[in-house]
Design a protein around this motif. Structure first.
Motif, PDB file in Angstrom:
ATOM      1  N   ASP A  23      26.311 -39.075   4.074  1.00 53.16           N
ATOM      2  CA  ASP A  23      27.116 -39.048   5.289  1.00 53.16           C
ATOM      3  C   ASP A  23      27.938 -37.750   5.371  1.00 53.16           C
ATOM      4  N   LYS A 293      33.121 -42.151  13.025  1.00 57.91           N
ATOM      5  CA  LYS A 293      32.257 -42.863  12.088  1.00 57.91           C
ATOM      6  C   LYS A 293      32.306 -44.368  12.251  1.00 57.91           C
ATOM      7  N   GLN A 295      30.974 -46.339  14.407  1.00 62.96           N
ATOM      8  CA  GLN A 295      29.665 -46.944  14.659  1.00 62.96           C
ATOM      9  C   GLN A 295      28.863 -47.052  13.374  1.00 62.96           C
ATOM     10  N   SER A 296      28.957 -46.015  12.525  1.00 61.12           N
ATOM     11  CA  SER A 296      28.260 -46.067  11.235  1.00 61.12           C
ATOM     12  C   SER A 296      28.825 -47.179  10.364  1.00 61.12           C
ATOM     13  N   VAL A 299      27.441 -50.507  11.603  1.00 62.35           N
ATOM     14  CA  VAL A 299      26.054 -50.745  11.167  1.00 62.35           C
ATOM     15  C   VAL A 299      26.028 -51.194   9.717  1.00 62.35           C
ATOM     16  N   LEU A 300      26.794 -50.525   8.858  1.00 63.33           N
ATOM     17  CA  LEU A 300      26.836 -50.875   7.441  1.00 63.33           C
ATOM     18  C   LEU A 300      27.326 -52.307   7.239  1.00 63.33           C
ATOM     19  N   THR A 310      32.551 -50.009   2.548  1.00 64.17           N
ATOM     20  CA  THR A 310      32.646 -49.005   3.616  1.00 64.17           C
ATOM     21  C   THR A 310      33.908 -48.160   3.463  1.00 64.17           C
ATOM     22  N   TYR A 314      34.090 -43.579   2.413  1.00 66.59           N
ATOM     23  CA  TYR A 314      34.855 -42.494   3.016  1.00 66.59           C
ATOM     24  C   TYR A 314      36.014 -42.047   2.125  1.00 66.59           C
TER      25      TYR A 314
END
Length: 851
Positions: A23, A293, A295-296, A299-300, A310, A314
């Motif tokens: 990412d 991020k 949206q990412s 999804v995760l 998650t 980051y």
């Protein structure tokens, strides 16, 4: 080892690292800008810390060479019988010297100059060396009866070995140039450059007389394995009772280290502010980065990733960014410190050898990691407290559950700032004040930015043209960067402006009053039999005799019926030590002068008892001696005891360029005491001053003359160097602010691409979009820099009032240079970052955004 779901911890960690890497690789350019936000702050802190460590080590290694001996016994008077017994008990001095300021005459040109004469007897220095040109002059000048003259003087008056120098009643040939000597610092040598002569010529010079400021030094080489600390603890109190002192090379090195350490602490705070500024940029950039991020993250979470996973993805990215930024910043800082010996050349009495120090390197790495994570935690929390459905809907309002966590993070940031400041300053009050000051400046800047956005929104000028309206809309649109840009611009401007204003305050404290009643030439050590002739020489040239001030030297014998020796031995006493050991130079008069104001008591001084002399004390002496109006003091006036009573206390402005006194007697008491005179005059220009000095020194060789014009030039040069060093460090804050600015603008550009493309699709021309951008960043530049300068004005006024205790007249430099300069810089960066949108077709830009 397995986690709560039965998965291998190692496998889970590998997956997190891979996800963070993949990412992060896709957002590499933005992460580089994040790292740049802290690199300069880390570089500033590491360079100062590393140089400070090197300085301490150099002082420790070179302390003997700085002193020239293992220990010294010094006094302002010839050693009495008891002091001589102590010197003899230590095996006798290995060398000795007598030093004093005096006027020197150079017969070759007839010029005169105030110098610091030191007559040396023995093979001093025992450590280090006298660096001379030619080299042989260092060892031959005593035997040949010649002088060593400071290199600056040799150049200034075009002197060569073989020329002569006259000091008092003697004239000696010059053996060579004195390049460096132990104990001669750059600052003191600027005012009175050193001149070394053989000890045997001191008496013949006629310069050691009543009122002369003479220092007697006795140099010792320690015996093998002699404990210098124990020696100082045992002998120093005995010498203090006899108005003498013992200094070892270790204690002198420690004092020297503390002197530079205080300056280093201030620079550390400037560097720390640069680091904090970078961290503000990180917090803002991460806030926008994480929003992109979401949206990412959704999804995760939808495919089974926990909120912890998650969040950690980051967090690992930010930690990696901080670690790399810390590493790069540390390397940059180590390179920068190589230039510090050159920058501080005028302050250091020795050459600093730069070497690697482990502690600053580890600190730089840990700071980069810790501060990046700490300041990024608040925006990172948004990935923890939202559900997958909320993220997929991309709601603008975050969960209220994160409020408590945000408060905890902000509290942790403030605690860290306080603890780090305390570590730098070593004083919790100063650390708390610094942390509070940082909080107030950031809060004011943030509050103004917030009010500015609300005011524009509430009173939006709907009648304005399209480009003007659109530029204002950009300031409070979603994902705007108004807050962080104003913080970055405002703090940087605040720092630079405060430094300019502070320099002006310091220079104003030392400046000469531009009127004929203010003295700019002072004649010192004028004996009573010389005063009328010297005064006549001044008036014969048509110059005013402004002052003819009598000065009597004395010491305190008793304070409130307790002898000074008794107070010295009292370990519980809180009376300041300098009061007990100081030789006071007092005068007598019955009126206040311009630099004095009465704080307590009556003036002229009056006593309540007969045969008790009323005196007036300056407020600092009264405070340090712990006495007030009505308390008794006994002075030793050169062997005669005199009982006095504190009749008044004066506030004295010591910063004014005139003669001020700690103790003032009334007239009719000290007239018959041994004394000397100080005469002052005002010369209209340098040539008149030089002519008068030549005539006076020729006729009265024992008189010393202080030209305040020359002194002010030296002070101005010193302050200029200090200001240059401070500005050099503040440059890191400004540069960090610029990088934060670039990062913020670059990041906000990604948020605004669709908006700019839609404007172009709807028919807006590139010129219009460029004008919108220019107006927006023009507003930000003017607002941020204006607030920064306004805050610095307030801060500088408080400094002038409470710290320097003087009037404050602000410089125009911040208004005429800093404000337009910072505004132009902000504007240029904003326009530069909008180029890619303007030069590319809308479809191409949209495709790039979608990648």
């Amino acid at each position: 080892m397995k986690d709560d779901k039965g998965n291998s911890t190692k496998t889970n960690l590998n997956w997190l690292l891979k996800m963070a890497w993949r990412d992060g690789k896709a957002s590499g350019k933005r992460l580089v800008l994040f790292m740049a936000s802290i690199i300069l702050g880390i570089a500033a802190v590491v360079s100062i810390q590393s140089f400070s460590e090197n300085l301490k080590e150099n002082i420790k290694l070179q302390s003997k060479a700085l002193m020239g001996a293992d220990f010294i016994i010094d006094s302002n008077q010839p050693p009495n019988e008891r002091v001589q017994q102590i010197i003899d008990s230590l095996g006798g001095a290995d060398a000795k010297s007598v030093g004093f300021p005096s006027m020197a005459v150079f017969p070759k040109s007839g010029n005169t100059k105030l110098v610091n004469v030191k007559g040396i007897d023995g093979k001093f220095p025992f450590y280090g060396e006298l660096e001379t040109d030619p080299v042989s002059a260092a060892t031959e000048y005593q035997q040949s009866g010649k002088a060593l003259v400071d290199a600056t003087l040799m150049l200034q008056f075009d002197l060569k070995p073989g020329d002569s120098i006259s000091i008092g009643n003697i004239s000696l040939p010059i053996a060579g140039t004195l390049i460096s000597a132990p104990g001669s610092t750059g600052v003191s040598a600027s005012v009175a450059p050193p001149v070394l002569i053989p000890y045997r010529f001191i008496e013949a010079s006629g310069l050691v007389q009543i009122g002369s400021r003479v220092g007697y030094d006795f140099y010792f080489v320690a015996k093998l394995d002699q404990n210098l600390e124990a020696l100082e603890d045992k002998v120093d109190p005995l010498l203090d009772a006899e108005n003498a002192d013992l200094d070892t090379h270790t204690s002198t090195g420690q004092r020297l280290g503390r002197r530079y350490e205080n300056f280093g602490k201030f620079l550390n705070l400037v560097a720390f502010i640069a680091l904090l500024l970078g961290c503000v940029g990180i917090a803002s950039s991460v806030h926008i980065y994480i929003k992109e991020k979401l949206q990412s993250v959704a999804v995760l979470k939808c495919i089974g990733a926990s909120r912890k996973q998650t969040f950690l993805i980051y967090l690992i990215q930010i930690a990696g960014m901080g670690l790399i930024g810390g590493l790069v910043g540390t390397l940059v800082g180590l390179l920068i410190q190589q230039s510090f010996p050159l920058l501080l050349q005028g302050f250091l009495p020795f050459d600093v050898q730069i070497s690697l120090s482990v502690a600053p390197i580890l600190m730089g790495l840990l700071l980069g990691l810790f501060m990046s994570v700490l300041f990024a935690l608040s925006p990172l929390l948004s990935t923890w407290y939202v559900s997958p459905l909320q993220v997929l809907r991309i709601q603008e309002n975050g969960s209220q559950k994160s409020r408590k966590a945000n408060i905890l993070v902000l509290s942790a940031i403030m605690v860290f700032i306080f603890l780090f400041s305390f570590w730098l300053l070593g004083n919790w009050k100063y650390a708390l004040s610094f942390a509070a000051g940082i909080l107030i400046v950031f809060a004011l800047l943030g509050g103004v930015a917030n009010l500015f956005m609300k005011a524009i929104k509430k009173y939006f000028p709907a009648s304005w043209g399209f480009t003007a309206r659109q530029s204002l809309l950009n300031l409070f649109r979603p994902n705007n960067q108004t807050m962080v840009l104003i913080l970055a611009i405002g703090v940087g401007t605040f720092l630079i402006s405060t430094l300019y204003f502070s320099k002006d305050i310091l220079l104003a404290k030392t400046s000469l009053e531009a009127n004929e009643k203010a003295p700019n030439l002072i004649l010192l050590d004028v004996q009573p039999e010389q005063q009328y002739a010297a005064a006549s020489r001044i008036t014969e040239k048509g110059l005013p005799l402004l002052n003819n001030i009598p000065i009597v030297t004395m010491r305190m014998q008793k304070i409130k019926d307790r002898s000074v020796n008794e107070i010295r031995l009292d370990t519980a006493s809180t009376i300041n030590g300098w009061i007990l050991n100081h030789e006071f130079r007092v005068t007598y008069r019955d009126s206040l002068i311009a630099s004095e104001t009465l704080e307590a008591g009556s003036w002229p001084a009056k006593s309540k008892e007969e045969n008790v002399v009323p005196v007036s004390l300056s407020d600092n002496v009264a405070r340090d001696a712990e006495v007030g109006v009505g308390d008794k003091l006994v002075f030793n006036v050169q062997g005669m005891l005199m009982e006095t009573e504190v009749a008044s206390i004066r506030a004295v402005d010591w910063g004014r360029m005139q003669l001020n006194f700690s103790v003032v007697f009334p007239t009719g008491v000290l007239e018959s005491a041994p004394q000397f005179r100080v005469l002052t005059t005002n010369t209209p220009n340098e040539s008149t001053s030089a002519s008068l000095q030549r005539e006076l020194v020729k006729e009265f060789p024992t008189i010393s003359i202080l030209d305040l014009r020359q002194l002010l030039t030296v002070v101005d040069a010193i302050l200029g160097k200090i200001s240059w060093v401070i500005n050099f460090m503040a440059f890191f804050s400004i540069l960090t602010g610029i990088i934060v600015l670039i990062g913020s603008v670059r990041t906000s550009k990604y948020q605004r691409i669709r908006e700019s493309v839609l404007l172009r699709t709807l028919g807006a021309k590139s010129k219009q979009i460029l004008k919108i951008t220019a107006l927006e960043y023009g507003y930000l530049g003017v607002l941020g820099s204006s607030i920064g300068i306004l805050l610095s004005l307030i801060g500088s006024q408080l400094l002038a009032l409470f710290v320097f205790e003087t009037a404050f007249v602000p410089s125009w430099v911040p208004f005429l240079i800093v404000l337009p300069g910072i505004t132009a810089l902000v504007l240029a960066i904003g326009l530069l970052n909008s180029r890619s949108v303007l030069k590319s077709p809308p479809l191409e830009v949209l495709r790039k955004e979608g990648v």
